[in-house]
Every structure is written in structure tokens, then in C-alpha cells.
Enzyme design. Structure first.
Site, PDB file in Angstrom:
ATOM      1  N   GLY A 105      27.456 -31.006 -16.317  1.00 46.50           N
ATOM      2  CA  GLY A 105      27.214 -31.427 -14.936  1.00 46.50           C
ATOM      3  C   GLY A 105      26.749 -30.289 -14.047  1.00 46.50           C
ATOM      4  CE  LYS A 149      40.306 -21.242 -16.092  1.00 47.91           C
ATOM      5  NZ  LYS A 149      41.386 -22.202 -15.836  1.00 47.91           N
ATOM      6  N   GLY A 179      30.884 -34.092 -20.529  1.00 50.09           N
ATOM      7  CA  GLY A 179      31.954 -34.050 -21.525  1.00 50.09           C
ATOM      8  C   GLY A 179      31.512 -34.620 -22.858  1.00 50.09           C
ATOM      9  NE  ARG A 233      25.559 -39.236 -14.848  1.00 50.55           N
ATOM     10  CZ  ARG A 233      26.740 -38.692 -14.620  1.00 50.55           C
ATOM     11  NH1 ARG A 233      27.512 -39.189 -13.680  1.00 50.55           N
ATOM     12  NH2 ARG A 233      27.171 -37.687 -15.345  1.00 50.55           N
TER      13      ARG A 233
HETATM   14  P1  ADP Z   1      29.152 -27.505 -16.884  1.00 52.97           P
HETATM   15  O1  ADP Z   1      29.677 -28.445 -15.821  1.00 52.97           O
HETATM   16  O2  ADP Z   1      27.670 -27.381 -16.826  1.00 52.97           O
HETATM   17  O3  ADP Z   1      29.687 -27.835 -18.256  1.00 52.97           O
HETATM   18  P2  ADP Z   1      31.241 -25.593 -16.416  1.00 52.97           P
HETATM   19  O4  ADP Z   1      31.975 -26.606 -15.591  1.00 52.97           O
HETATM   20  O5  ADP Z   1      31.779 -25.254 -17.735  1.00 52.97           O
HETATM   21  O6  ADP Z   1      29.708 -26.039 -16.553  1.00 52.97           O
HETATM   22  O7  ADP Z   1      31.124 -24.224 -15.612  1.00 52.97           O
HETATM   23  C1  ADP Z   1      30.692 -24.179 -14.299  1.00 52.97           C
HETATM   24  C2  ADP Z   1      31.589 -23.358 -13.437  1.00 52.97           C
HETATM   25  O8  ADP Z   1      31.750 -22.041 -13.947  1.00 52.97           O
HETATM   26  C3  ADP Z   1      31.017 -23.214 -12.068  1.00 52.97           C
HETATM   27  O9  ADP Z   1      31.915 -23.779 -11.140  1.00 52.97           O
HETATM   28  C4  ADP Z   1      30.886 -21.706 -11.879  1.00 52.97           C
HETATM   29  O10 ADP Z   1      31.202 -21.282 -10.572  1.00 52.97           O
HETATM   30  C5  ADP Z   1      31.877 -21.165 -12.861  1.00 52.97           C
HETATM   31  N1  ADP Z   1      31.564 -19.767 -13.189  1.00 52.97           N
HETATM   32  C6  ADP Z   1      30.489 -19.293 -13.809  1.00 52.97           C
HETATM   33  N2  ADP Z   1      30.516 -17.940 -13.860  1.00 52.97           N
HETATM   34  C7  ADP Z   1      31.663 -17.549 -13.259  1.00 52.97           C
HETATM   35  C8  ADP Z   1      32.280 -16.274 -12.993  1.00 52.97           C
HETATM   36  N3  ADP Z   1      31.697 -15.141 -13.347  1.00 52.97           N
HETATM   37  N4  ADP Z   1      33.466 -16.272 -12.356  1.00 52.97           N
HETATM   38  C9  ADP Z   1      34.041 -17.433 -11.988  1.00 52.97           C
HETATM   39  N5  ADP Z   1      33.523 -18.662 -12.207  1.00 52.97           N
HETATM   40  C10 ADP Z   1      32.343 -18.720 -12.835  1.00 52.97           C
END
Ligand code: ADP
Ligand code: MG
Length: 394
Positions: A351, A198, A374, A37
Site C-alpha cells: 500500500g 521493520k 498483504g 481499485r
Molecule cells: P508497504 O505498505 O508498501 O508494504 P510498509 O508498510 O512495509 O510498506 O512500510 C512503509 C513504512 O515504512 C512507511 O510508513 C515508512 O515511513 C516506514 N519507513 C521506511 N523507512 C523508515 C525509516 N528509516 N525509519 C522509520 N520508518 C521508516
């Protein structure tokens, strides 16, 4: 771009307040462990210095809850920035007050001053006008290069623009243009890959991408909910049972059965998270009773790879498995490599997704890794970010 940038204003001889996102990870000794960053805003800082401006930098770091906290001091960042710039970076132990004022007053063209964490003051997140005016009083011009904070209306991102001419920095410009093009004019085929735990965090983004992308590949925990909505028994997997209708309506929106939305056909399952040692790859309709899905399977990865191979534009947000756990990280790391190797414009946001990209060793092999988690998703929802809206129109 609709907003003015640094290139549109005279900076020579001015004191320029630059809001940056120096929210970097520090180790126990307070040393910067990832300076991505900081590097990302060097073009803006170097441009200003080369044109005879003095630069006053402000950022947040961590969540200090509106009071000074040594764990979140920006002092180590000043040291790292100095190394990267090859010149001294002055540090003020406060963001507003007599020390900050004196330090700012004494700046000469070519000087760089970093202020202490703006979130040491509750007024920052409250977007307090008086605090904003004190920040503004330090400088003659305001530049926002903190894309990662542009979705928040704080004193140093929005309030301050009431008191100074306000324009975008080069990182902000690059983020807005690269992410904006995904929605406005992507080279096609445009393939979007969405994962993460989710659906609920990303409903609006999913809606938008279903409209804009040619193919939407869905993995991770959120794919479980889509699969459950189609009637599969996901057993002990993470499923948002209150979002099954949302999943159904998103699928309907894509046009049932035309193959634009690609869901997992197989999954890596285990009796529980701590039992990656006995994991096995099964079709989505054969999850053993009481087991959970923690990654996409090999067949799914092949299916995803087929679509990615045809793409001219790829956007990826969200790990497709519980990639923090060894054994459930294969899908995500392989996906990262395939995206990086694709003959396409590749844009990555989030992230955790960027962390996965780094772990796969391909962070420098993509067209653009967004510095804003975000903020990048908000932008893809089609929303105007307050920190951007506040800047002067061209
Ligand atoms: P980003 O930070 O890149 O936007 P998210 O925070 O939306 O991504 O998602 C990342 C999280 O999703 C991770 O902590 C990962 O462990 C979780 N995750 C991905 N697949 C699964 C799964 N099958 N079951 C539970 N958690 C999951
Ligand atoms: Mg995350």
C-alpha cells in the site's frame, strides 16, 4: 493457471456474484478520491455484461466493526462505478435481506447491482456459513476478483464457494500470474528491492526473495537492523534489537560476502523526525551521536541504480525511507523513478509503496502495481491464499 477463470464457464443469462475489492479512499464528502481499485475490475465486469450476464458486486470498505456505519457505505462507489461503466449501477442498502433479494431477483442481463458493505455484518469476517449461503442465494455463479482480500477466509471470499461454482476473475488471474512468475520463472537478472519500517513484518518474504532473486536491495527502517547486525552504531535510528539474529541468519543465507544482498552505504540523518531541515548525508559508520537515519543516501541510491540497470525483472515492496515526511522522501521517490524507467518487467506491491509510486508520478509506468498489499506478500511467501484455494481447479 491452476484455477478456473471466467473464461472456463458459461455466463450467459446467469446472475454472477462478483467479490471485488472496492476498499477505496473517500473524502469528507464521501467522494471517491482514488478509483484505481474500481478501474482494476472493469475488465471482469465488462466481460460479464457483454456476454449477457447480470452482475452482483460485493465488497468491504474500511473497518466498520460488524455494524452499519455511514462512513463506510459503498453508495459513493456505485456512483463512481456508474460513471466508469457508462451505465446505471443499482445499489442495495444491505448485503443480505429482503431488499437485496428483491433487487437481485429483478436483475436482467446487462444489469449491475452493488450490495452494501459486507463488513457491516459480523458474520462476514467470521466466515459464517448461513450468511455465506444467503449471499450465494442471490446468484448462480461466483467470481472472486478481490485479490486484496484473498488472504482472508471470510464469508464472501471463502464461505460462499461451498454454495456456488467458484472461479477467478481477470484481476485475480493477472495478480496470481504476475506475482507467481516472480517465484517460478522470473526473467533474469531478477532484482528485488525491499524496504519498510521493520524486518518483523517481512521475514518470510525476505527468506523467499533471498532464495529466488539474483540481488536483494534493502533500504528503509529494516536496513537499519541489518546494519546494526553487522556492528554499525545506528544511534537513535529505528532498530529492532530483538531481530539482530534474524538479520544475521538472513545475511548468512545469502552467502556472506558475495554481494547478492546490497545494504545502504550511506544514510540521510537528522537529530529527530521533525528536523528534516538540518538533515545530512553520512556514511553508515558516521551517524552523529543521538541522530537517526530516515532515508537512504545518494551513494546508496547510485548503488541500487547500478543493479536495477542490469535487471530484466524487478520486484519492489517497501519505501526506503520515511517518505511521508518531505526531506526524507527523496530516496523513495528517486527509486520509484529509476524502477519505472528500467528496461525490465517491473512488479510493485504494498500500500505505501504504491502510494509512493503515485507521488513520484510513475504509477502507470510499471508493468504491474499489485492491488493487494498483504495478499501480495503472503503469495510471495509461497503460501496458498484461502480465497484462491477455494476456487475450482481447472
Ligand atoms: P508497504 O505498505 O508498501 O508494504 P510498509 O508498510 O512495509 O510498506 O512500510 C512503509 C513504512 O515504512 C512507511 O510508513 C515508512 O515511513 C516506514 N519507513 C521506511 N523507512 C523508515 C525509516 N528509516 N525509519 C522509520 N520508518 C521508516
Ligand atoms: Mg504499509
Amino acid at each position: 493457471m491452476a484455477k478456473k477463470t471466467l473464461r472456463d464457464v458459461e455466463v450467459k443469462g446467469k446472475k454472477v456474484f462478483v467479490r471485488v475489492d472496492f476498499n477505496v479512499p473517500l473524502d469528507q464528502q464521501g467522494k471517491v478520491t482514488d478509483d484505481t481499485r474500481i478501474r482494476a475490475v472493469l475488465p471482469t465486469i465488462e466481460y460479464l455484461l457483454a456476454r449477457g450476464a447480470a452482475v452482483i458486486l460485493a465488497s468491504h470498505l474500511g473497518r466498520p466493526k460488524g455494524r452499519p456505519d455511514v462512513r463506510f457505505t459503498l453508495r459513493p462507489v456505485a456512483a463512481r462505478l456508474g460513471e466508469l461503466l457508462g451505465r446505471e449501477v443499482l445499489f442495495a442498502g444491505e448485503a443480505v435481506g429482503p431488499d437485496a433479494e428483491t433487487a437481485a431477483r429483478q436483475l436482467r442481463p446487462g444489469d449491475v447491482l452493488l450490495l452494501e458493505n459486507v463488513r457491516f455484518y459480523p458474520e462476514e469476517e467470521n466466515n459464517d456459513p448461513e450468511f455465506a449461503s444467503k449471499l450465494a442465494a442471490l446468484a448462480d455463479l461466483y467470481v472472486n476478483d478481490a485479490f486484496g482480500t484473498a488472504h482472508r477466509a471470510h464469508a464472501s471470499t471463502v464461505g460462499i464457494t461451498a454454495y456456488l461454482p467458484a472461479v477467478a476473475g481477470f484481476l485475480m488471474e493477472k495478480e496470481l500470474e504476475t506475482l507467481g512468475r516472480l517465484l517460478s520463472n522470473p526473467e533474469r537478472p531478477f532484482v528485488a528491492v525491499i524496504g519498510g519500517a521493520k524486518i518483523s513484518d517481512k521475514i518470510k518474504v525476505l527468506e523467499r526473495l533471498i532464495e529466488k532473486a539474483d540481488f536483494l536491495l534493502i533500504g528503509g527502517g529494516m536496513a537499519n537492523t541489518f546494519l546494526a547486525a553487522q556492528g554499525y552504531n545506528l544511534q537513535a535510528s529505528l532498530v529492532e534489537t530483538d531481530k539482530l539474529d534474524v538479520a544475521r541468519s538472513l545475511l548468512a543465507k545469502a552467502g556472506a560476502g558475495d554481494g547478492r544482498v546490497v545494504l545502504p552505504v550511506d544514510l540521510v540523518v537528522a537529530p529527530e523526525l521533525g528536523r528534516a531541515d538540518v538533515r545530512t548525508n553520512v556514511p553508515v559508520d558516521r551517524i552523529p551521536a543521538g541522530w537517526g537515519a530516515f532515508d537512504i543516501g545518494d551513494e546508496t541510491l547510485n548503488l541500487f541504480a547500478e543493479k536495477l540497470a542490469t535487471a530484466r525483472t524487478i520486484f519492489w515492496n517497501g519505501p526506503v525511507g520515511l517518505f511521508e515526511v518531505v526531506g526524507f522522501d527523496t530516496g523513495t521517490l528517486e527509486l520509484a523513478k529509476k524502477i519505472a524507467a528500467a528496461d525490465a518487467t517491473t512488479v510493485i506491491g504494498g500500500g505505501d509503496t504504491i502510494a509512493a509510486l503515485k507521488r513520484a508520478g510513475v504509477a502507470d509506468k510499471v508493468t504491474h502495481a499489485s492491488t493487494g498489499g498483504g495478499a501480495s506478500l503472503k503469495l510471495l511467501e509461497g503460501r496458498e491464499l484461502p480465497g484462491v484455494a477455494a476456487l475450482q481447479d481447472r
